[in-house]
Design an enzyme around this catalytic site. Structure first.
Site, PDB file in Angstrom:
ATOM      1  N   HIS A  89      34.480  51.370  37.376  1.00  0.00           N
ATOM      2  CA  HIS A  89      34.784  50.273  36.456  1.00  0.00           C
ATOM      3  C   HIS A  89      35.594  50.751  35.252  1.00  0.00           C
ATOM      4  O   HIS A  89      36.635  50.193  34.926  1.00  0.00           O
ATOM      5  CB  HIS A  89      33.479  49.624  35.986  1.00  0.00           C
ATOM      6  N   HIS A 111      39.832  51.195  31.663  1.00  0.00           N
ATOM      7  CA  HIS A 111      39.975  51.625  30.266  1.00  0.00           C
ATOM      8  C   HIS A 111      40.471  53.069  30.168  1.00  0.00           C
ATOM      9  O   HIS A 111      40.078  53.784  29.261  1.00  0.00           O
ATOM     10  CB  HIS A 111      38.640  51.486  29.531  1.00  0.00           C
ATOM     11  N   LYS A 128      44.827  41.634  33.109  1.00  0.00           N
ATOM     12  CA  LYS A 128      43.842  42.126  32.136  1.00  0.00           C
ATOM     13  C   LYS A 128      44.275  41.537  30.809  1.00  0.00           C
ATOM     14  O   LYS A 128      45.220  42.022  30.173  1.00  0.00           O
ATOM     15  CB  LYS A 128      43.867  43.669  32.081  1.00  0.00           C
TER      16      LYS A 128
END
Length: 282
Positions: A156, A172, A218
């Site tokens: 993730h 990220h 995103k």
């Protein structure tokens, strides 16, 4: 600031000071911020504040360093769509362990480990500490809306996932962003800035941005840029294990940052990322 934040800030500063593999902006890499991203969630180009890629240059010799090599080998081990069960092969398990072996030897991870042992949050034994890291980051769990194990903290946060094919969740990490942009899978849409957040700076190491990946968007992501994999791993592991709060404020280097760290069943990392609050006037 609360006392615990001050203590954690001192730790994060120590991690930062010992991140020997961090890249230097303008020397080891260059980014091009261009315009501010639009507010919409759509994929159309009216929303695009950037006509060019985010990264204009990265010295890829850095990627030959052991921790970077081991990290990059993990990035192609995942199916991005949540709901698709992850099949972990023995080779992938070996790559996960190789990555943990390489970062555990790094100065930043040694500092984090020592602190966590002092706080009775991690075992002193390196093998047991590695098992703890494996559970936090690599053990699979079922993300929302799925009945089968289809996600992990590592996938993730560092690799990125898609939900319903249209929305990008997680993602990220700057290395994955750079590599995917180079392959043509990322369309950088511009930087994100709110009424309270500072203007982004091409020579600073934290950026909020919007991008599309594959067929998903995103709308707002926040990432460290140019830091080493071991710095992020150490920082996020520290925040996960030391703070029951899902948001913790830390001050280090030029930055006042909120580290968001959502727990999954208290055993795994759900998501974690930095939010830049302001630059410190040093």
């Amino acid at each position: 600031m609360m006392e615990s934040d001050r203590e954690l800030s001192a730790m994060v500063q120590e991690l930062w000071d010992n991140d020997v593999n961090r890249l230097k902006p303008g020397k080891d890499y260059r980014i091009s911020l261009q315009g501010k991203a639009g507010d919409s969630m759509s994929m159309n180009d009216n929303n695009d504040g950037a006509g060019y890629p985010l990264f204009t240059f990265v010295d890829e010799n850095i990627f030959k360093k052991e921790t970077f090599l081991a990290f990059i080998s993990l990035l192609d081990n995942y199916v991005s769509d949540t709901g698709e069960p992850e099949i972990v092969t023995p080779e992938e398990v070996a790559e996960n362990h190789k990555f943990l072996d390489s970062i555990i030897q790094s100065p930043t991870m040694k500092i984090a480990h020592k602190y966590l042992v002092e706080k009775h949050l991690s075992p002193a034994d390196t093998t047991q500490f590695k098992e703890q890291l494996y559970r936090i980051w690599f053990e699979l769990y079922a993300r929302r809306g799925s009945s089968r194990p289809d996600s992990s903290g590592f996938e993730h946060v560092f690799v990125g996932e898609t939900r319903g094919g249209r929305t990008v969740i997680g993602f990220h990490n700057w290395i994955q962003l750079y590599l995917q942009e180079k392959l043509g899978h990322i369309d950088y849409k511009g930087y994100s800035v709110s009424a309270h957040s500072p203007q982004p700076d091409e020579n600073k190491h934290i950026l909020a941005l919007q991008f599309s990946w594959k067929n998903g968007i995103k709308p707002k992501g926040s990432i460290f840029i140019g830091v080493s994999p071991e710095f992020e791993f150490a920082l996020y592991t520290l925040c996960f294990l030391t703070s029951p709060n899902e948001r913790v404020k830390v001050q280090f280097s030029f930055y006042d940052v909120e580290i968001v760290c959502h727990h999954y069943n208290q055993k795994h990392i759900g998501t974690t990322y930095p939010v830049l609050l302001k630059y410190q006037n040093l």
